[in-house]
Design an enzyme around this catalytic site. Structure first.
Site, PDB file in Angstrom:
ATOM      1  N   THR A  10       0.828  -1.222   0.000  1.00 10.12           N
ATOM      2  CA  THR A  10       0.000   0.000   0.000  1.00 10.12           C
ATOM      3  C   THR A  10       0.862   1.272   0.000  1.00 10.12           C
ATOM      4  O   THR A  10       0.752   2.105  -0.901  1.00 10.12           O
ATOM      5  CB  THR A  10      -0.916  -0.012   1.254  1.00 10.12           C
ATOM      6  OG1 THR A  10      -1.584  -1.269   1.284  1.00 10.12           O
ATOM      7  CG2 THR A  10      -1.925   1.098   1.209  1.00 10.12           C
ATOM      8  N   ALA A  40      12.312  -3.758  -4.476  1.00 10.84           N
ATOM      9  CA  ALA A  40      12.429  -5.161  -4.035  1.00 10.84           C
ATOM     10  C   ALA A  40      11.128  -5.582  -3.374  1.00 10.84           C
ATOM     11  O   ALA A  40      10.602  -4.870  -2.516  1.00 10.84           O
ATOM     12  CB  ALA A  40      13.588  -5.306  -3.043  1.00 10.84           C
ATOM     13  N   LYS A 102       6.663   2.187  12.553  1.00 16.92           N
ATOM     14  CA  LYS A 102       6.589   2.694  13.936  1.00 16.92           C
ATOM     15  C   LYS A 102       7.054   1.667  14.954  1.00 16.92           C
ATOM     16  O   LYS A 102       7.692   2.002  15.940  1.00 16.92           O
ATOM     17  CB  LYS A 102       5.171   3.159  14.259  1.00 16.92           C
ATOM     18  CG  LYS A 102       4.084   2.093  14.076  1.00 16.92           C
ATOM     19  CD  LYS A 102       3.260   2.329  12.845  1.00 16.92           C
ATOM     20  CE  LYS A 102       2.554   1.073  12.402  1.00 16.92           C
ATOM     21  NZ  LYS A 102       1.265   1.258  11.788  1.00 16.92           N
ATOM     22  N   GLU A 187      -6.850  -4.202   9.949  1.00 12.11           N
ATOM     23  CA  GLU A 187      -6.107  -5.351   9.407  1.00 12.11           C
ATOM     24  C   GLU A 187      -6.914  -6.629   9.652  1.00 12.11           C
ATOM     25  O   GLU A 187      -7.772  -6.666  10.538  1.00 12.11           O
ATOM     26  CB  GLU A 187      -4.784  -5.522  10.162  1.00 12.11           C
ATOM     27  CG  GLU A 187      -3.943  -4.287  10.299  1.00 12.11           C
ATOM     28  CD  GLU A 187      -3.223  -3.936   9.024  1.00 12.11           C
ATOM     29  OE1 GLU A 187      -2.973  -4.843   8.211  1.00 12.11           O
ATOM     30  OE2 GLU A 187      -2.921  -2.755   8.826  1.00 12.11           O
ATOM     31  N   LYS A 202       3.558   4.797  18.572  1.00  6.09           N
ATOM     32  CA  LYS A 202       3.637   6.172  18.064  1.00  6.09           C
ATOM     33  C   LYS A 202       3.895   7.186  19.179  1.00  6.09           C
ATOM     34  O   LYS A 202       4.732   8.073  19.035  1.00  6.09           O
ATOM     35  CB  LYS A 202       2.352   6.498  17.303  1.00  6.09           C
ATOM     36  CG  LYS A 202       2.209   5.644  16.028  1.00  6.09           C
ATOM     37  CD  LYS A 202       0.814   5.693  15.449  1.00  6.09           C
ATOM     38  CE  LYS A 202       0.709   4.838  14.194  1.00  6.09           C
ATOM     39  NZ  LYS A 202      -0.664   4.621  13.748  1.00  6.09           N
TER      40      LYS A 202
HETATM   41  N1  HSE Z   1      -3.030   0.687  11.727  1.00  6.95           N
HETATM   42  C1  HSE Z   1      -2.809   2.106  11.738  1.00  6.95           C
HETATM   43  C2  HSE Z   1      -4.115   2.833  12.045  1.00  6.95           C
HETATM   44  C3  HSE Z   1      -2.314   2.584  10.407  1.00  6.95           C
HETATM   45  O1  HSE Z   1      -5.182   2.225  12.102  1.00  6.95           O
HETATM   46  O2  HSE Z   1      -4.066   4.039  12.247  1.00  6.95           O
HETATM   47  C4  HSE Z   1      -0.982   3.203  10.298  1.00  6.95           C
HETATM   48  O3  HSE Z   1      -0.196   3.349  11.390  1.00  6.95           O
END
Ligand code: HSE
Length: 429
Positions: A10, A40, A102, A187, A202
């Site tokens: 992405t 790659a 991160k 995800e 983060k």
């Molecule tokens: N999984 C993260 C979110 C995306 O939902 O904000 C990028 O860090």
């Protein structure tokens, strides 16, 4: 400047797109040509679909890292396994590295920053926090004149989407999560998002930049949103608050707070009105006051916008004198990260009790003898048949250890029916 991309998923695809479609704009801003020379990816057919000649495509990232035709290695595969090895190899090969990873920076940033310095190359990671929002640059450069007092942010889009849907459409957590997955926000394995781990990665990075402390992910307190109920979202609203998964870091007299948890914030704050998958970060500097940064925290082009900004900085040569973690090495020093029991905040509590004469007196007495003020309180019959109430309230500011004792005492009352729900409150002023 010759760029090699590792990972054409992405964000990799977005980076390729920006460097190709915006090349003229970027040339006008750098005066130099930025060219992707190698890509790659283990999925060669995917790479071949996206990437056009004369870019060399390989499934061997080491070849890219060692190539004489690559000056900057862009790591976009994520995780802390093979990506760590690739970043190490790239730095050792004296290539600049740009990463959106991160977890990698939060867990191994210290060693990688040192390695970059030793090899006299740049390690850039703007895309690792809040995607397209240039928050690293804001804290490290734009606000460099300030002593940072605190940072509080919605830095995970998936959980913000889920919480927004729970509030707006009265969905349960599980239904909202499923919807987020179907729409591609979450995800397939959403654990890192819903358990608060992604947000903790983060805020750990931001804490280091803000306070000149070593990156210390292990010390972060992390609580996700899986236990949140629709009921508490509605009750919080009745009290004038919204519930957000907030990542918070604060400089306090005993050290630094570093925590991620569901938080009630006053609905009148701008950040309380950040909905859907968007991110927002509030940074309070001692001179500038509170500043707010809002934008897309994920997604191909938004995250790639930050990746390409780093590539541009390196191409311009503008980052060479900026300390990677914001502070000059000799002034980076450890501070105590407060265990959550020592953190002071206001609390929302929801009690589920049997209705008896004198019930409220018993409860308020426990608060009174512990010298804790109740700032707001609602007593509500939960149904017409049962006169048993839900009682929800907001306390004054108090150490978490103390509120836990109070909760224990109320839970041991014979009238108590269920475990008390506790959610921290931040006024953000
Ligand atoms: N999984 C993260 C979110 C995306 O939902 O904000 C990028 O860090």
């Amino acid at each position: 400047m010759r760029v090699g991309l590792i990972g054409i998923g992405t964000v990799g695809g977005g980076t390729y797109k920006i460097l190709t479609e915006n090349s003229e704009e970027i040339f006008k801003k750098t005066g130099k040509k930025i060219e992707i020379t190698m890509v790659a990816d283990t999925n060669l057919s995917l790479a071949k679909n996206i990437v056009k000649a004369p870019v060399t495509i390989t499934d061997d990232a080491t070849k890219l890292i060692q190539s004489n035709e690559v000056d900057i290695v862009i790591e976009l595969i994520g995780g802390v396994g093979i990506s760590r090895t690739f970043v190490q190899q790239a730095l050792e090969n004296k290539k600049h590295v740009v990463t959106a990873n991160k977890a990698l920076i939060a867990m191994h940033g210290e060693e990688l920053v040192k390695l970059a310095k030793k090899n006299n190359v740049i390690l850039a990671y703007e895309a690792s926090v809040a995607g397209g929002i240039p928050i690293i640059k804001a804290v490290r450069e734009g606000l460099a004149a300030n002593k940072i007092e605190w940072i509080a942010g919605i830095v995970n889009g998936t959980t913000n989407y889920i919480l927004s849907e729970m509030k707006e459409n009265n969905l349960s957590f599980n239904v909202a999560l499923k919807q987020a997955q179907e729409l591609g926000f979450a995800e397939a394995d959403p654990t890192f998002d819903i358990e608060g781990i992604d947000a903790a990665h983060k805020i750990t990075i931001l804490a280091s930049l803000a306070f000149g402390i070593p990156i210390n992910f292990d010390a972060a307190y992390i609580e996700g949103i899986t236990q949140l109920t629709q009921k508490d979202i509605t009750y919080a609203e009745e009290l004038g608050y919204r519930i957000k998964l907030l990542a918070i870091t604060k400089l306090v007299s005993d050290g630094v707070e570093l925590r991620v948890h569901p938080t009630l914030i006053p609905e009148k704050r701008l950040v309380a009105n950040v909905n859907g998958p968007m991110n927002a970060v509030l940074v309070k500097g001692n001179m500038v006051g509170p500043t707010l940064y809002y934008g897309a925290g994920a997604g191909a082009e938004a995250t790639a916008s930050a990746v390409v900004a780093d590539i541009i900085d390196i191409t311009r040569g503008s980052t060479f004198n900026i300390p990677t973690l914001g502070f000059v090495d000799e002034y980076i020093s450890a501070k105590k990260i407060l265990p959550i029991e020592e953190v002071k905040s206001e609390f929302y509590l929801r009690l589920s009790m049997s209705n008896k004469a004198g019930l409220l007196a018993k409860i308020t007495n426990i608060f009174a003898k512990n010298d804790v003020s109740i700032d707001a309180m609602v007593h509500k019959e939960i149904s017409d048949e049962s006169k048993d109430p839900d009682i929800f309230l907001i306390t004054s500011k108090i150490e978490e250890r103390k509120i836990n004792e109070i909760i224990q005492e109320i839970e041991s009352l014979p009238d108590n029916k269920e475990k008390i729900i506790k959610i921290r409150v931040e006024e953000l002023n």
